[in-house]
Design an enzyme around this catalytic site. Structure first.
Site, short mmCIF file in Angstrom:
data_model
loop_
_atom_site.label_atom_id
_atom_site.label_comp_id
_atom_site.label_asym_id
_atom_site.label_seq_id
_atom_site.Cartn_x
_atom_site.Cartn_y
_atom_site.Cartn_z
CD GLN A 201 -14.99 -16.11 -7.58
OE1 GLN A 201 -16.17 -15.87 -7.37
NE2 GLN A 201 -14.51 -16.27 -8.78
CG PHE A 202 -11.65 -22.58 -6.89
CD1 PHE A 202 -10.52 -22.84 -7.65
CD2 PHE A 202 -12.90 -22.73 -7.46
CE1 PHE A 202 -10.64 -23.25 -8.97
CE2 PHE A 202 -13.03 -23.14 -8.78
CZ PHE A 202 -11.89 -23.40 -9.54
CB THR A 203 -11.00 -18.32 -9.54
OG1 THR A 203 -12.05 -17.42 -9.19
CG2 THR A 203 -11.58 -19.57 -10.20
#
Length: 150
Positions: A78-80
């Site tokens: 989950q890079f966000t």
């Protein structure tokens, strides 16, 4: 390294119709890796999550960990989690690690968590567009940041 931990009764991930993974009772972990993360961050987060007491004992107190219960874990990249919304209305992801570096630490994290818990860890597919479903238990949602160890 940032992780959103959700205690779940059930969770699953789908990537198109051909890939699916699921867990029953346990923890769903959304893992975000930033460009400054190291193996020390991986080790600290794995140690913390393995021992984090988020499950109820016989007295109804959150006193048991994944190690105590043997419940499952699922990890979703989950890079966000490293979004910055300081300027404007479009999130900036400049702190998120580049894919090659992030995937390497993501894989190390899964391998070390698996070894720590003595079980296979279910995952999504790194970098893929995923559909994640969960039945939150509690709800219990915890935020962990290896840079702020609070």
């Amino acid at each position: 390294m940032r992780v959103i931990i959700q205690r779940v009764k059930q969770a699953d991930v789908k990537v198109k119709p051909e890939y699916q993974a699921e867990i029953q009772q346990g923890l769903l972990l959304f893992l975000g890796i930033e460009d400054k993360d190291t193996q020390e961050d991986v080790d600290w987060v794995v140690r913390k999550i393995s021992r984090l007491r988020l499950f109820s004992d016989d007295a109804g107190k959150m006193n048991l960990s994944l190690l105590d219960t043997g419940f499952e874990a699922m990890v979703i990249s989950q890079f966000t989690l490293h979004a910055s919304i300081k300027k404007g209305n479009r999130p900036s992801f400049v702190r998120a690690a580049k894919p090659d570096f992030a995937e390497s630490l993501y894989s190390d994290f899964i391998q070390k968590l698996s070894k720590s818990l003595g079980q296979n860890i279910k995952t999504g597919i790194f970098g893929a567009n995923m559909e994640v479903s969960l039945l939150n238990d509690g709800p219990v949602t915890i935020f962990v940041d290896s840079k702020h160890k609070e």
